[in-house]
Design a protein around this motif. Structure first.
Motif, PDB file in Angstrom:
ATOM      1  N   ALA A  92       4.964  33.829  49.085  1.00 22.06           N
ATOM      2  CA  ALA A  92       5.281  32.705  49.968  1.00 22.06           C
ATOM      3  C   ALA A  92       5.399  33.164  51.416  1.00 22.06           C
ATOM      4  CB  ALA A  92       6.568  32.028  49.517  1.00 22.06           C
ATOM      5  N   ARG A  93       6.055  34.285  51.634  1.00 25.20           N
ATOM      6  CA  ARG A  93       6.188  34.816  52.991  1.00 25.20           C
ATOM      7  C   ARG A  93       4.839  35.225  53.549  1.00 25.20           C
ATOM      8  NH1 ARG A  93      11.489  38.799  52.891  1.00 25.20           N
ATOM      9  NH2 ARG A  93      13.056  37.148  52.602  1.00 25.20           N
ATOM     10  N   ARG A 135       2.871  32.419  54.799  1.00 25.83           N
ATOM     11  CA  ARG A 135       3.350  31.922  56.098  1.00 25.83           C
ATOM     12  C   ARG A 135       3.073  32.916  57.208  1.00 25.83           C
ATOM     13  NH1 ARG A 135       9.282  30.807  54.488  1.00 25.83           N
ATOM     14  NH2 ARG A 135       9.297  32.744  55.629  1.00 25.83           N
TER      15      ARG A 135
END
Length: 119
Positions: free
Chosen positions: A110-111, A114
């Motif tokens: 997820a990081r 982003r």
């Protein structure tokens, strides 16, 4: 109160709850007991891993995993104290560590999505 503070409070509550339940000689029955002991371990440590990653967004995920896995190992060592009438089981620690790893890998993905650095 900002989100980081809230997640840190939730993390402390989760850790205290997990350690307390693990060290009680006769823990109360919980609704999740029907799914088995390993499910409870994995749920507890997955929750703590997610809360830790949210609480410390700049911390290295490896360090979070390392510390939570150590907590799981220490719980198992403490459960070997005869007066607690608990069982020390390496498979519980493996389940804890597996849950931590899966959650932290999902956080890393997820990081990364982003644009965050690999921590």
């Amino acid at each position: 109160m900002n989100r980081t503070t809230l997640t840190r409070v939730a993390l402390v509550v989760a850790v205290v709850f997990a350690v307390t339940m693990a060290l009680l000689p006769k823990p109360p029955h919980m609704p999740i007991d029907q799914y088995g002991d390993k499910f409870g371990h994995m749920l507890a440590f997955a929750t703590m891993a997610l809360l830790a990653a949210l609480s410390f967004p700049t911390a290295r995920l490896f360090r979070i995993g390392e510390r939570l896995s150590f907590l799981g190992a220490m719980i198992e060592v403490l459960q070997s104290i005869p007066s607690l009438h608990r069982d020390c089981d390496i498979h519980d620690w493996i389940a804890d560590t597996l849950a931590i790893t899966v959650v932290l890998l999902l956080v890393w993905v997820a990081r990364r999505g982003r644009g965050a650095r690999l921590n």
